[in-house]
Design a protein around this motif. Structure first.
Motif, PDB file in Angstrom:
ATOM      1  N   GLY A  54     108.790 -74.285 -18.715  1.00  0.00           N
ATOM      2  CA  GLY A  54     107.986 -74.798 -19.815  1.00  0.00           C
ATOM      3  C   GLY A  54     106.896 -73.806 -20.179  1.00  0.00           C
ATOM      4  O   GLY A  54     106.952 -72.639 -19.776  1.00  0.00           O
ATOM      5  N   TYR A  55     105.924 -74.277 -20.938  1.00  0.00           N
ATOM      6  CA  TYR A  55     104.838 -73.406 -21.376  1.00  0.00           C
ATOM      7  C   TYR A  55     103.673 -73.435 -20.381  1.00  0.00           C
ATOM      8  O   TYR A  55     103.272 -74.509 -19.915  1.00  0.00           O
ATOM      9  N   ILE A  56     103.163 -72.265 -20.074  1.00  0.00           N
ATOM     10  CA  ILE A  56     102.013 -72.179 -19.172  1.00  0.00           C
ATOM     11  C   ILE A  56     100.802 -72.816 -19.866  1.00  0.00           C
ATOM     12  O   ILE A  56     100.448 -72.439 -20.989  1.00  0.00           O
ATOM     13  N   VAL A  57     100.190 -73.799 -19.213  1.00  0.00           N
ATOM     14  CA  VAL A  57      99.020 -74.455 -19.811  1.00  0.00           C
ATOM     15  C   VAL A  57      97.747 -74.238 -18.986  1.00  0.00           C
ATOM     16  O   VAL A  57      96.657 -74.563 -19.450  1.00  0.00           O
ATOM     17  N   GLU A  58      97.904 -73.696 -17.784  1.00  0.00           N
ATOM     18  CA  GLU A  58      96.739 -73.483 -16.927  1.00  0.00           C
ATOM     19  C   GLU A  58      97.001 -72.334 -15.959  1.00  0.00           C
ATOM     20  O   GLU A  58      98.073 -72.270 -15.347  1.00  0.00           O
ATOM     21  N   ALA A  59      96.038 -71.413 -15.819  1.00  0.00           N
ATOM     22  CA  ALA A  59      96.193 -70.282 -14.893  1.00  0.00           C
ATOM     23  C   ALA A  59      94.817 -69.790 -14.456  1.00  0.00           C
ATOM     24  O   ALA A  59      93.827 -69.991 -15.164  1.00  0.00           O
ATOM     25  N   GLU A  60      94.795 -69.160 -13.286  1.00  0.00           N
ATOM     26  CA  GLU A  60      93.527 -68.630 -12.770  1.00  0.00           C
ATOM     27  C   GLU A  60      93.654 -67.161 -12.438  1.00  0.00           C
ATOM     28  O   GLU A  60      94.698 -66.703 -11.985  1.00  0.00           O
ATOM     29  N   ALA A  61      92.552 -66.404 -12.651  1.00  0.00           N
ATOM     30  CA  ALA A  61      92.513 -64.983 -12.317  1.00  0.00           C
ATOM     31  C   ALA A  61      91.835 -64.792 -10.963  1.00  0.00           C
ATOM     32  O   ALA A  61      90.837 -65.453 -10.661  1.00  0.00           O
ATOM     33  N   TYR A  62      92.390 -63.906 -10.165  1.00  0.00           N
ATOM     34  CA  TYR A  62      91.770 -63.511  -8.893  1.00  0.00           C
ATOM     35  C   TYR A  62      91.543 -62.005  -8.946  1.00  0.00           C
ATOM     36  O   TYR A  62      92.469 -61.236  -9.119  1.00  0.00           O
ATOM     37  N   MET A  63      90.260 -61.615  -8.824  1.00  0.00           N
ATOM     38  CA  MET A  63      89.825 -60.283  -9.232  1.00  0.00           C
ATOM     39  C   MET A  63      89.794 -59.241  -8.121  1.00  0.00           C
ATOM     40  O   MET A  63      89.154 -58.201  -8.257  1.00  0.00           O
ATOM     41  N   GLY A  64      90.459 -59.506  -6.986  1.00  0.00           N
ATOM     42  CA  GLY A  64      90.630 -58.463  -5.987  1.00  0.00           C
ATOM     43  C   GLY A  64      89.587 -58.447  -4.879  1.00  0.00           C
ATOM     44  O   GLY A  64      88.963 -59.461  -4.575  1.00  0.00           O
ATOM     45  N   LYS A  65      89.395 -57.257  -4.309  1.00  0.00           N
ATOM     46  CA  LYS A  65      88.590 -57.103  -3.086  1.00  0.00           C
ATOM     47  C   LYS A  65      87.172 -57.644  -3.224  1.00  0.00           C
ATOM     48  O   LYS A  65      86.585 -58.122  -2.258  1.00  0.00           O
ATOM     49  N   LYS A  66      86.599 -57.566  -4.411  1.00  0.00           N
ATOM     50  CA  LYS A  66      85.208 -58.002  -4.571  1.00  0.00           C
ATOM     51  C   LYS A  66      85.101 -59.503  -4.808  1.00  0.00           C
ATOM     52  O   LYS A  66      84.008 -60.066  -4.764  1.00  0.00           O
ATOM     53  N   ASP A  67      86.240 -60.161  -5.053  1.00  0.00           N
ATOM     54  CA  ASP A  67      86.262 -61.580  -5.405  1.00  0.00           C
ATOM     55  C   ASP A  67      86.318 -62.435  -4.142  1.00  0.00           C
ATOM     56  O   ASP A  67      87.338 -62.497  -3.461  1.00  0.00           O
ATOM     57  N   ARG A  68      85.235 -63.104  -3.863  1.00  0.00           N
ATOM     58  CA  ARG A  68      85.120 -63.918  -2.646  1.00  0.00           C
ATOM     59  C   ARG A  68      86.240 -64.950  -2.532  1.00  0.00           C
ATOM     60  O   ARG A  68      86.622 -65.345  -1.438  1.00  0.00           O
ATOM     61  N   ALA A  69      86.770 -65.414  -3.647  1.00  0.00           N
ATOM     62  CA  ALA A  69      87.778 -66.475  -3.618  1.00  0.00           C
ATOM     63  C   ALA A  69      89.205 -65.933  -3.508  1.00  0.00           C
ATOM     64  O   ALA A  69      90.146 -66.696  -3.323  1.00  0.00           O
ATOM     65  N   ALA A  70      89.369 -64.631  -3.623  1.00  0.00           N
ATOM     66  CA  ALA A  70      90.719 -64.052  -3.602  1.00  0.00           C
ATOM     67  C   ALA A  70      91.223 -63.889  -2.175  1.00  0.00           C
ATOM     68  O   ALA A  70      90.438 -63.656  -1.254  1.00  0.00           O
ATOM     69  N   HIS A  71      92.532 -63.998  -2.002  1.00  0.00           N
ATOM     70  CA  HIS A  71      93.121 -63.793  -0.682  1.00  0.00           C
ATOM     71  C   HIS A  71      92.929 -62.355  -0.223  1.00  0.00           C
ATOM     72  O   HIS A  71      92.993 -62.065   0.958  1.00  0.00           O
ATOM     73  N   SER A  72      92.694 -61.457  -1.166  1.00  0.00           N
ATOM     74  CA  SER A  72      92.520 -60.046  -0.834  1.00  0.00           C
ATOM     75  C   SER A  72      91.045 -59.661  -0.720  1.00  0.00           C
ATOM     76  O   SER A  72      90.709 -58.478  -0.695  1.00  0.00           O
TER      77      SER A  72
END
Length: 210
Positions: free
Chosen positions: A34-52
DNA sequence: AGATGGATGCGCT
DNA sequence: GCGCATCCATCTA
């Protein structure tokens, strides 16, 4: 445009916003999606919420470190999440697709979700993967074009939202308020398939133009 | 309709 | 052991 160009030639937050309204298809014998209606960005090493965050790297999050356009499937508890790596190799940023408005193969997706239908079909990242019948990390580390997943980058196939809302991401660690508050979650205003969309905020036309 | 809390498995310290 | 990028049944209205 090819996937490599699309997932490297822009900042990750802009890619995420641009994905809203594009078709996401999983075709492993039958076309689902279907059509993507929701998505989140994870900004890398400096992003506290990112897995990386802080360069954390292991077998579990290796996908983020691969070149833009690589699939990163992460599991948590018994659930699976669909991400696509953004930017060049070793720049571990990515997009998490959180919800789609179901269009293709709805009957099969309802079966995969053990009978759940309506908004409950795909209004969350793990629900979407269940609807596709995915219960493993099998496609992790595959490039999009070498997998059953397709993100249609043809602008003629893209649905245009009346309004895209940018809001803080869902369910992330609040220990760094700076990053927790950043509006890196994008969704179609009023679309019923966005996770946690309130009934009073839903729009009859699902928030699409035309 | 909206809010709450328990179930749940695995990678990491 | 701990801590999650969640889901859903159940509770109050």
């Amino acid at each position: 445009m090819d996937y490599t160009t699309y997932f490297t030639q822009n900042t990750t937050d802009k890619i995420t916003k641009d994905l809203i309204g594009r078709p996401l298809i999983f075709n492993n014998g039958e076309k689902l999606g279907g059509y993507i209606v929701e998505a989140e960005a994870y900004m890398g090493k400096k992003d506290r919420a990112a897995h990386s965050y802080a360069g954390r790297r292991s077998q579990a999050n290796e996908g983020l470190y691969r070149r833009g356009g690589t699939i990163y499937i992460y599991s948590q508890r018994q659930y699976f999440f669909f991400d696509v790596a953004c930017q060049e190799e070793n720049e571990p940023q990515g997009v998490l697709v959180r919800a789609i408005e179901p269009i293709w193969g709805i009957d099969t997706m309802i079966k995969n979700r053990s009978g759940k239908q309506g908004v409950l079909l795909t209004n969350g990242p793990a629900k979407m993967m269940q609807a596709f019948g995915i219960h493993s990390r099998h496609w992790d580390l595959h490039f999009l074009s070498d997998s059953p997943f397709t993100i249609d980058l043809d602008d003629n196939h893209k649905k245009i939202p009346q309004e895209i809302i940018a809001a803080p991401r869902v369910g992330i660690n609040q220990s760094d308020p700076e990053w927790a508050k950043k509006p890196l979650r994008y969704y179609v205003a009023g679309n019923p398939f966005v996770s946690d969309m309130k009934k009073r905020d839903m729009r009859e036309d699902h928030g699409w133009k035309e």
